[in-house]
Design a protein around this motif. Structure first.
Motif, PDB file in Angstrom:
ATOM      1  N   TYR A 103       0.007  -4.990  -3.949  1.00  0.00           N
ATOM      2  CA  TYR A 103      -0.450  -4.826  -3.598  1.00  0.00           C
ATOM      3  C   TYR A 103      -0.353  -5.844  -2.439  1.00  0.00           C
ATOM      4  O   TYR A 103      -0.249  -5.677  -1.355  1.00  0.00           O
ATOM      5  CB  TYR A 103      -2.029  -4.736  -3.317  1.00  0.00           C
ATOM      6  N   THR A 109      -1.861   1.080  -1.422  1.00  0.00           N
ATOM      7  CA  THR A 109      -3.101   1.059  -0.549  1.00  0.00           C
ATOM      8  C   THR A 109      -3.963   0.025  -1.173  1.00  0.00           C
ATOM      9  O   THR A 109      -4.103  -0.130  -2.294  1.00  0.00           O
ATOM     10  CB  THR A 109      -3.400   2.419  -0.111  1.00  0.00           C
ATOM     11  N   SER A 110      -5.395   0.194  -0.661  1.00  0.00           N
ATOM     12  CA  SER A 110      -6.398  -0.625  -0.493  1.00  0.00           C
ATOM     13  C   SER A 110      -7.327   0.339  -1.466  1.00  0.00           C
ATOM     14  O   SER A 110      -7.771   0.115  -3.089  1.00  0.00           O
ATOM     15  CB  SER A 110      -7.213  -0.999   0.410  1.00  0.00           C
ATOM     16  N   GLU A 111      -6.953   1.353  -1.455  1.00  0.00           N
ATOM     17  CA  GLU A 111      -7.651   2.462  -1.902  1.00  0.00           C
ATOM     18  C   GLU A 111      -7.403   2.621  -3.494  1.00  0.00           C
ATOM     19  O   GLU A 111      -7.990   2.765  -4.854  1.00  0.00           O
ATOM     20  CB  GLU A 111      -7.611   3.953  -1.173  1.00  0.00           C
ATOM     21  N   GLN A 114      -8.000  -0.478  -5.114  1.00  0.00           N
ATOM     22  CA  GLN A 114      -9.887  -0.474  -5.584  1.00  0.00           C
ATOM     23  C   GLN A 114      -9.622  -0.057  -7.368  1.00  0.00           C
ATOM     24  O   GLN A 114     -10.199  -0.338  -7.954  1.00  0.00           O
ATOM     25  CB  GLN A 114     -10.528  -0.127  -4.583  1.00  0.00           C
TER      26      GLN A 114
END
Length: 122
Positions: A103, A109-111, A114
């Motif tokens: 990351y 990506t941030s999605e 998560q």
């Protein structure tokens, strides 16, 4: 004077006569065995370094290489069976640490981060 050189020159049976051959006793049977042993030690050293770099047991491969009769077969087996990658995951890194590194590098990506972190916490 010629009788003194017989032991060095092989007592007149040609170039390779006697034990020394070519007038130098080092290159007799024992000298050639010593040279080949040194060659196997050098090859074994390089195999040891390569095996350690790839995360394999370098000492085992070194021992198998320095035994000349088994050495050639072991060298062929090592080249066939060695691991392809030189990079190993450092001990102590968890999957979460690797995900955080990816990351931080922008590979995820941030999605995705998560989603993957939630799955790892399960």
């Amino acid at each position: 004077m010629a009788y003194m050189m017989d032991s060095w020159w092989g007592s007149g049976d040609g170039c390779m006569g006697g034990y020394g051959g070519w007038g130098f006793p080092f290159f007799g049977m024992w000298g050639m065995m010593l040279i080949w042993f040194i060659v196997f030690l050098i090859i074994g050293y390089f195999v040891y370094l390569d095996a350690n770099k790839r995360g394999m047991n370098g000492i085992l491969w070194w021992i198998l290489i320095i035994i000349p009769m088994v050495g050639i077969l072991a060298l062929i087996l090592y080249v066939i069976l060695r691991e392809t990658g030189g990079h190993r995951i450092a001990e102590g890194k968890t999957a979460m640490d690797i995900l955080k590194e990816r990351y931080a590098k922008g590979e995820v990506t941030s999605e995705q981060f998560q989603t993957m972190s939630e799955e790892l916490k399960k």
